[in-house]
Write a protein that holds these residues in place. Structure first.
Motif, PDB file in Angstrom:
ATOM      1  N   ILE A 125      81.803  37.706  48.469  1.00  0.00           N
ATOM      2  CA  ILE A 125      82.639  38.264  47.400  1.00  0.00           C
ATOM      3  C   ILE A 125      84.023  37.611  47.379  1.00  0.00           C
ATOM      4  O   ILE A 125      84.949  38.111  46.740  1.00  0.00           O
ATOM      5  CB  ILE A 125      82.725  39.813  47.456  1.00  0.00           C
ATOM      6  CG1 ILE A 125      83.411  40.301  48.735  1.00  0.00           C
ATOM      7  CG2 ILE A 125      81.338  40.434  47.317  1.00  0.00           C
ATOM      8  CD1 ILE A 125      83.747  41.807  48.681  1.00  0.00           C
ATOM      9  N   GLY A 126      84.137  36.499  48.070  1.00  0.00           N
ATOM     10  CA  GLY A 126      85.334  35.668  47.933  1.00  0.00           C
ATOM     11  C   GLY A 126      86.507  36.073  48.789  1.00  0.00           C
ATOM     12  O   GLY A 126      87.638  35.655  48.527  1.00  0.00           O
ATOM     13  N   LEU A 127      86.277  36.885  49.822  1.00  0.00           N
ATOM     14  CA  LEU A 127      87.396  37.300  50.666  1.00  0.00           C
ATOM     15  C   LEU A 127      87.609  36.305  51.797  1.00  0.00           C
ATOM     16  O   LEU A 127      86.651  35.849  52.414  1.00  0.00           O
ATOM     17  CB  LEU A 127      87.141  38.692  51.262  1.00  0.00           C
ATOM     18  CG  LEU A 127      86.916  39.822  50.268  1.00  0.00           C
ATOM     19  CD1 LEU A 127      86.734  41.150  51.006  1.00  0.00           C
ATOM     20  CD2 LEU A 127      88.081  39.921  49.287  1.00  0.00           C
ATOM     21  N   ALA A 128      88.880  36.027  52.040  1.00  0.00           N
ATOM     22  CA  ALA A 128      89.188  35.072  53.105  1.00  0.00           C
ATOM     23  C   ALA A 128      89.782  35.781  54.318  1.00  0.00           C
ATOM     24  O   ALA A 128      90.044  35.158  55.339  1.00  0.00           O
ATOM     25  CB  ALA A 128      90.167  34.026  52.565  1.00  0.00           C
ATOM     26  N   SER A 129      90.018  37.087  54.191  1.00  0.00           N
ATOM     27  CA  SER A 129      90.633  37.824  55.308  1.00  0.00           C
ATOM     28  C   SER A 129      89.815  39.085  55.572  1.00  0.00           C
ATOM     29  O   SER A 129      88.867  39.371  54.850  1.00  0.00           O
ATOM     30  CB  SER A 129      92.056  38.220  54.923  1.00  0.00           C
ATOM     31  OG  SER A 129      92.007  39.029  53.751  1.00  0.00           O
ATOM     32  N   GLN A 130      90.217  39.826  56.589  1.00  0.00           N
ATOM     33  CA  GLN A 130      89.483  41.058  56.922  1.00  0.00           C
ATOM     34  C   GLN A 130      90.391  42.259  56.720  1.00  0.00           C
ATOM     35  O   GLN A 130      91.528  42.255  57.165  1.00  0.00           O
ATOM     36  CB  GLN A 130      89.066  41.035  58.393  1.00  0.00           C
ATOM     37  CG  GLN A 130      88.152  39.900  58.744  1.00  0.00           C
ATOM     38  CD  GLN A 130      87.673  39.976  60.197  1.00  0.00           C
ATOM     39  OE1 GLN A 130      87.864  40.977  60.875  1.00  0.00           O
ATOM     40  NE2 GLN A 130      87.053  38.914  60.648  1.00  0.00           N
ATOM     41  N   GLU A 131      89.848  43.286  56.081  1.00  0.00           N
ATOM     42  CA  GLU A 131      90.554  44.566  56.007  1.00  0.00           C
ATOM     43  C   GLU A 131      89.566  45.656  56.351  1.00  0.00           C
ATOM     44  O   GLU A 131      88.355  45.500  56.155  1.00  0.00           O
ATOM     45  CB  GLU A 131      91.120  44.800  54.600  1.00  0.00           C
ATOM     46  CG  GLU A 131      92.388  44.037  54.332  1.00  0.00           C
ATOM     47  CD  GLU A 131      93.049  44.437  53.007  1.00  0.00           C
ATOM     48  OE1 GLU A 131      92.703  45.499  52.449  1.00  0.00           O
ATOM     49  OE2 GLU A 131      93.910  43.662  52.544  1.00  0.00           O
ATOM     50  N   GLU A 132      90.106  46.761  56.805  1.00  0.00           N
ATOM     51  CA  GLU A 132      89.250  47.825  57.307  1.00  0.00           C
ATOM     52  C   GLU A 132      88.295  48.386  56.243  1.00  0.00           C
ATOM     53  O   GLU A 132      87.166  48.739  56.537  1.00  0.00           O
ATOM     54  CB  GLU A 132      90.130  48.940  57.853  1.00  0.00           C
ATOM     55  CG  GLU A 132      89.392  49.795  58.843  1.00  0.00           C
ATOM     56  CD  GLU A 132      90.374  50.584  59.690  1.00  0.00           C
ATOM     57  OE1 GLU A 132      90.120  51.772  59.858  1.00  0.00           O
ATOM     58  OE2 GLU A 132      91.384  49.994  60.134  1.00  0.00           O
ATOM     59  N   ASN A 133      88.772  48.454  55.014  1.00  0.00           N
ATOM     60  CA  ASN A 133      87.939  49.073  53.968  1.00  0.00           C
ATOM     61  C   ASN A 133      86.929  48.121  53.336  1.00  0.00           C
ATOM     62  O   ASN A 133      86.248  48.488  52.381  1.00  0.00           O
ATOM     63  CB  ASN A 133      88.823  49.658  52.872  1.00  0.00           C
ATOM     64  CG  ASN A 133      89.585  50.861  53.393  1.00  0.00           C
ATOM     65  OD1 ASN A 133      89.133  51.502  54.365  1.00  0.00           O
ATOM     66  ND2 ASN A 133      90.722  51.152  52.799  1.00  0.00           N
ATOM     67  N   ASP A 134      86.810  46.910  53.880  1.00  0.00           N
ATOM     68  CA  ASP A 134      85.889  45.941  53.269  1.00  0.00           C
ATOM     69  C   ASP A 134      84.443  46.422  53.296  1.00  0.00           C
ATOM     70  O   ASP A 134      83.681  46.188  52.358  1.00  0.00           O
ATOM     71  CB  ASP A 134      85.981  44.579  53.984  1.00  0.00           C
ATOM     72  CG  ASP A 134      87.319  43.900  53.723  1.00  0.00           C
ATOM     73  OD1 ASP A 134      88.016  44.336  52.797  1.00  0.00           O
ATOM     74  OD2 ASP A 134      87.651  42.956  54.467  1.00  0.00           O
ATOM     75  N   LEU A 135      84.082  47.111  54.372  1.00  0.00           N
ATOM     76  CA  LEU A 135      82.693  47.583  54.476  1.00  0.00           C
ATOM     77  C   LEU A 135      82.390  48.536  53.318  1.00  0.00           C
ATOM     78  O   LEU A 135      81.344  48.447  52.682  1.00  0.00           O
ATOM     79  CB  LEU A 135      82.473  48.280  55.826  1.00  0.00           C
ATOM     80  CG  LEU A 135      81.071  48.815  56.077  1.00  0.00           C
ATOM     81  CD1 LEU A 135      80.028  47.713  56.039  1.00  0.00           C
ATOM     82  CD2 LEU A 135      80.988  49.540  57.436  1.00  0.00           C
ATOM     83  N   GLU A 136      83.343  49.402  53.033  1.00  0.00           N
ATOM     84  CA  GLU A 136      83.147  50.363  51.949  1.00  0.00           C
ATOM     85  C   GLU A 136      83.084  49.643  50.592  1.00  0.00           C
ATOM     86  O   GLU A 136      82.251  49.963  49.742  1.00  0.00           O
ATOM     87  CB  GLU A 136      84.300  51.359  51.979  1.00  0.00           C
ATOM     88  CG  GLU A 136      84.015  52.611  51.205  1.00  0.00           C
ATOM     89  CD  GLU A 136      85.263  53.457  51.069  1.00  0.00           C
ATOM     90  OE1 GLU A 136      86.019  53.561  52.067  1.00  0.00           O
ATOM     91  OE2 GLU A 136      85.475  53.995  49.965  1.00  0.00           O
TER      92      GLU A 136
END
Ligand code: AMP
Ligand code: MG
Length: 493
Positions: free
Chosen positions: A347-358
């Motif tokens: 989905i084009g994300l280059a970083s990690q955030e906690e809510n990505d799983l959701e």
């Protein structure tokens, strides 16, 4: 070792070092072999003489009629859990390893003929393969390779001129298959189940030297082997799920120690997103369905761990169990991490955030509800990355829920410092345009069975470079027509 007329330079380490793990095999007696597909780029990669091999003399070699100089044909023994039940003795019932070749990267590969006739392990079977499943394995291997996913590949498909009996009379064929090796979880299980610990150790040492050389000097090398196989298998299954692939028959005899996809039987790519998707005609409970693959990988890896227990800590079994359990129990978390990393990229994300799983799970729920084509979704999402939502909106039709999701996604990507066009380019590098769609595979197989190889060659062209849009291949991007109906595949025996 001499180079023969076809360019084969065999160096058969398994035949040489692994006495007791195989029986010698003899070739087939195919009445009139004919090469119907030949993988020139793979032949070149293996330093073979394509012109010499893609010939009537080559056909005789690639079906097993003639044994080339330097080959030492053998059939390997293995066991396996099939749909959860243990079969203590399976083995290559319709395959023989011709020998090993070192490729242009210096990597050792097996060249195996599948469908080349009866062996000591054939049990009630005829040792043969039908053309349809042989071609299906050829297509699927090339599609997987094109996607950048570890896989066995076909060097050629050869019709034998023989009619074999499955559900009705079918043309017989032989697939020549190239694999990093044919060591399986089931190979370890065979010897472990017989209590032959020395053989398990010998096999583990062979597997380490062939696939995980970095472990060779380690004190805990067998525990290291377990960890390495867990890592490589989880990576593999995560990649299958990223592209929507269902293996269909993840028995432990079909799980490779090298981490390659092996034994394409009733496999398929999903079209609409459906975690419960099952295509195999024999998988009545959905054991090997799309969403269950990580669970089954864990189950198989637990069987692998059991097979290694006796060599991990021979004198303190409880310690081996405790050590192995830690690795097996952390699989769900490890898998989720690998899977989510790949989904972020999709989905084009280059970083990690906690809510990505959701964010990812909400997207998948919406796709499932609206019965959206999984492959097309990500290509259209790349359009959305440059501000054009028309494709995604059309995909969801009347369902407006995607608009809210797009808003959250836009808010998420806005927190990254990446230019829109660069993000779209990045997404298109990992989200395929072309997969081996079920209706295309079926169409091409039906034509090939009638002697027409145009469709299969076109499909191979598309799936071999699946990230590059090709003029004239627009039809290959589309999901199956409505009237194609639910898809069922057969085991390929
Ligand atoms: P597969 O379902 O292809 O992974 O095969 C499972 C087991 O059945 C392996 O031991 C195969 O060698 C064996 N097998 C499958 N088809 C045949 C056949 N036509 N003749 C003999 N053995 C077979
Ligand atoms: Mg198999």
């Amino acid at each position: 070792m001499n180079k023969n007329d076809f360019g084969f330079v065999f160096d058969n380490s398994f035949a040489r070092e692994m006495n007791g793990f195989y029986v010698n095999s003899k070739g087939a007696d195919a009445p009139s072999p004919q090469i119907v597909l030949f993988n020139r780029s793979l032949a070149n990669h293996l330093k073979l003489d394509s012109n010499a091999l893609n010939s009537p003399a080559g056909a005789n070699i690639l079906c097993g009629n003639t044994i080339p100089e330097g080959a030492s044909p053998l059939s390997q023994v293995y066991a396996g859990h099939q749909f959860g039940s243990f079969s203590a003795r399976l083995g290559d019932g319709r395959a023989m390893l011709l020998g090993e070749i070192v490729d242009t990267n210096g990597q050792r590969c097996d060249l195996q003929l599948k469908g080349s006739g009866k062996t000591e392990y054939s049990r009630g079977g005829d040792g043969k393969a039908a053309l349809g499943p042989v071609l299906r394995e050829y297509i699927m291997g090339e599609a997987m390779h094109g996607l950048g996913i570890a896989t066995t590949r076909a060097l050629a498909a050869v019709t034998t001129g023989e009619i074999i009996h499955r559900e009705g009379a079918k043309p017989g064929a032989v697939l020549s298959r190239v694999a990093s090796s044919h060591l399986r979880v089931g190979t370890f299980q065979y010897f472990a189940a017989r209590g032959e610990q020395e053989k398990v150790r010998q096999l583990a040492d062979y597997a380490i030297s062939r696939h995980y050389g970095e472990l060779a000097g380690e004190k805990d090398k067998y525990f290291g082997l377990l960890r390495a196989v867990i890592n490589t298998q989880l990576m593999l299954v995560a990649k299958w799920v990223h592209v929507g692939f269902v293996h269909g028959v993840m028995n432990t005899d079909n799980m490779s120690i090298s981490g390659e996809t092996i034994d394409y039987g009733p496999c398929a790519f999903i079209d609409t997103y459906d975690p419960g998707a099952v295509f195999s005609s024999i998988d009545h409970t959905g054991r090997y369905g799309f969403g269950n693959q990580p669970v089954m990988a864990q189950w198989n890896l637990a069987r692998f761990a059991e097979a290694l227990l006796g060599i991990i800590e021979p004198d303190i079994p409880e310690k081996a169990v405790a050590q192995a359990s830690v690795l097996i129990n952390q699989i769900p978390e490890q898998y989720t991490y690998l899977w989510l990393s790949g989904m972020r990229e999709k989905i084009g994300l280059a970083s990690q955030e906690e809510n990505d799983l959701e964010l990812v799970n909400t997207m998948l729920n919406l796709m499932e509800k609206a019965r959206v084509d999984y492959t097309q979704f990500f290509r259209f999402l790349a359009h959305s990355a440059i501000g054009d939502d028309a494709g995604l909106q059309a995909l969801f039709g009347k369902d407006k829920a995607i608009a809210n999701w797009l808003e959250s996604w836009r808010a998420r990507i806005a927190r990254e410092d990446l230019e829109a066009a660069a993000r779209a380019t990045q997404m298109n590098k990992i989200n395929p345009v072309y997969i081996a769609r079920n209706h295309l595979v079926e169409e091409s197989l039906r034509a090939a069975e009638k002697g027409n190889y145009q469709a299969i060659n076109q499909l191979l062209t598309a799936v071999s470079s699946p990230y590059k849009t090709r003029a004239g291949f627009e039809g290959f991007e589309q999901p199956a027509p409505e009237d194609f109906g639910p898809y069922e595949t057969f085991c390929g025996t």
